[in-house]
Design a protein around this motif. Structure first.
Motif, short mmCIF file in Angstrom:
data_model
loop_
_atom_site.label_atom_id
_atom_site.label_comp_id
_atom_site.label_asym_id
_atom_site.label_seq_id
_atom_site.Cartn_x
_atom_site.Cartn_y
_atom_site.Cartn_z
N GLN A 180 4.35 14.92 -12.97
CA GLN A 180 3.44 15.47 -13.97
C GLN A 180 3.29 16.98 -13.79
N LYS A 181 3.20 17.41 -12.56
CA LYS A 181 3.06 18.85 -12.28
C LYS A 181 4.30 19.60 -12.73
N MET A 182 5.48 19.04 -12.43
CA MET A 182 6.73 19.69 -12.82
C MET A 182 6.86 19.79 -14.34
N THR A 183 6.53 18.71 -15.04
CA THR A 183 6.66 18.73 -16.50
C THR A 183 5.63 19.67 -17.12
N ALA A 184 4.42 19.70 -16.56
CA ALA A 184 3.37 20.58 -17.08
C ALA A 184 3.78 22.04 -16.91
N GLU A 185 4.42 22.37 -15.81
CA GLU A 185 4.88 23.75 -15.58
C GLU A 185 5.90 24.18 -16.63
N LEU A 186 6.61 23.20 -17.16
CA LEU A 186 7.62 23.50 -18.18
C LEU A 186 7.07 23.35 -19.60
N GLY A 187 5.79 23.00 -19.70
CA GLY A 187 5.17 22.83 -21.01
C GLY A 187 5.57 21.54 -21.69
N LEU A 188 5.91 20.55 -20.91
CA LEU A 188 6.32 19.26 -21.45
C LEU A 188 5.38 18.17 -20.98
N SER A 189 5.48 17.02 -21.59
CA SER A 189 4.78 15.84 -21.10
C SER A 189 5.83 14.89 -20.52
N ILE A 190 5.36 13.92 -19.81
CA ILE A 190 6.30 12.92 -19.26
C ILE A 190 7.03 12.21 -20.39
N ASN A 191 6.31 11.94 -21.48
CA ASN A 191 6.92 11.27 -22.63
C ASN A 191 8.04 12.10 -23.25
N ASP A 192 7.87 13.43 -23.21
CA ASP A 192 8.93 14.30 -23.73
C ASP A 192 10.21 14.13 -22.91
N VAL A 193 10.06 13.89 -21.63
CA VAL A 193 11.21 13.81 -20.75
C VAL A 193 11.85 12.43 -20.79
N ILE A 194 11.02 11.38 -20.73
CA ILE A 194 11.61 10.03 -20.64
C ILE A 194 11.71 9.35 -22.00
N GLY A 195 11.09 9.91 -23.03
CA GLY A 195 11.27 9.39 -24.38
C GLY A 195 10.51 8.14 -24.71
N LYS A 196 9.43 7.83 -23.99
CA LYS A 196 8.64 6.65 -24.33
C LYS A 196 7.54 7.04 -25.30
N ARG A 241 0.83 -1.20 0.00
CA ARG A 241 0.00 0.00 0.00
C ARG A 241 0.86 1.25 0.00
N ARG A 242 1.87 1.27 0.84
CA ARG A 242 2.74 2.45 0.92
C ARG A 242 3.56 2.64 -0.35
N THR A 243 3.99 1.54 -0.94
CA THR A 243 4.73 1.63 -2.20
C THR A 243 3.86 2.24 -3.28
N ASP A 244 2.62 1.75 -3.40
CA ASP A 244 1.70 2.29 -4.40
C ASP A 244 1.42 3.76 -4.17
N THR A 245 1.19 4.14 -2.91
CA THR A 245 0.92 5.54 -2.58
C THR A 245 2.11 6.42 -2.93
N THR A 246 3.30 5.95 -2.60
CA THR A 246 4.52 6.71 -2.89
C THR A 246 4.69 6.90 -4.40
N LYS A 247 4.44 5.85 -5.16
CA LYS A 247 4.57 5.94 -6.62
C LYS A 247 3.56 6.93 -7.20
N ARG A 248 2.31 6.85 -6.74
CA ARG A 248 1.28 7.78 -7.23
C ARG A 248 1.63 9.23 -6.90
N ASP A 249 2.09 9.46 -5.67
CA ASP A 249 2.46 10.82 -5.27
C ASP A 249 3.63 11.34 -6.11
N LEU A 250 4.61 10.49 -6.33
CA LEU A 250 5.76 10.89 -7.13
C LEU A 250 5.35 11.18 -8.57
N LEU A 251 4.47 10.35 -9.13
CA LEU A 251 4.00 10.57 -10.49
C LEU A 251 3.26 11.91 -10.61
N LYS A 252 2.42 12.21 -9.63
CA LYS A 252 1.69 13.48 -9.63
C LYS A 252 2.66 14.66 -9.58
N LYS A 253 3.67 14.57 -8.74
CA LYS A 253 4.67 15.64 -8.64
C LYS A 253 5.41 15.81 -9.97
#
Length: 118
Positions: free
Chosen positions: A38-54, A24-36
């Motif tokens: 996504q917020k950081m990339t959105a502020e820069l006008g990027l998507s996660i795919n732009d950053v990690i290249g998938k 449960r804690r692992t899942d919560t930590t992953k979700r929180d990190l993903l949200k952070k």
């Protein structure tokens, strides 16, 4: 809590509760990190795919690693290089295993140059 005083059943229940809490804690930590992230990339006008290249198709919780198919060149038919002098319908590209008719011609003393299509 003294583990040595617990029964085997109590230890197994405790183990199950611990594993559930870790998951449960692992899942919560992953979700929180993903949200952070996504917020950081959105502020820069990027998507996660732009950053990690998938590619976009590999997104999402059901995406599996290593399942993306590699692009392959379209197979082209290779023109025959050799022809059976006794039967013009029998040809060979020179790739792969030699046909029986080629082996027979070579046994009769002919060379591959004699069988070339000119």
């Amino acid at each position: 809590m003294e583990l040595s005083k617990l029964s085997l059943g109590e230890l197994k229940r405790l183990k199950s509760r611990i594993e559930t809490e870790i998951s449960r804690r692992t899942d919560t930590t992953k979700r929180d990190l993903l949200k952070k992230f996504q917020k950081m990339t959105a502020e820069l006008g990027l998507s996660i795919n732009d950053v990690i290249g998938k590619p976009a198709a590999a997104e999402g919780p059901r995406a599996k690693r290593g399942t993306a198919k590699k692009a392959t060149a379209a197979k082209t038919k290779v023109a025959p290089k050799y022809r059976n002098p006794g039967d013009a319908a029998q040809t060979w590209t020179g790739r792969g295993r030699k046909p029986q008719w080629v082996s027979q011609q070579l046994e009769q003393g002919k060379t591959l140059d004699d069988l070339l299509i000119k």
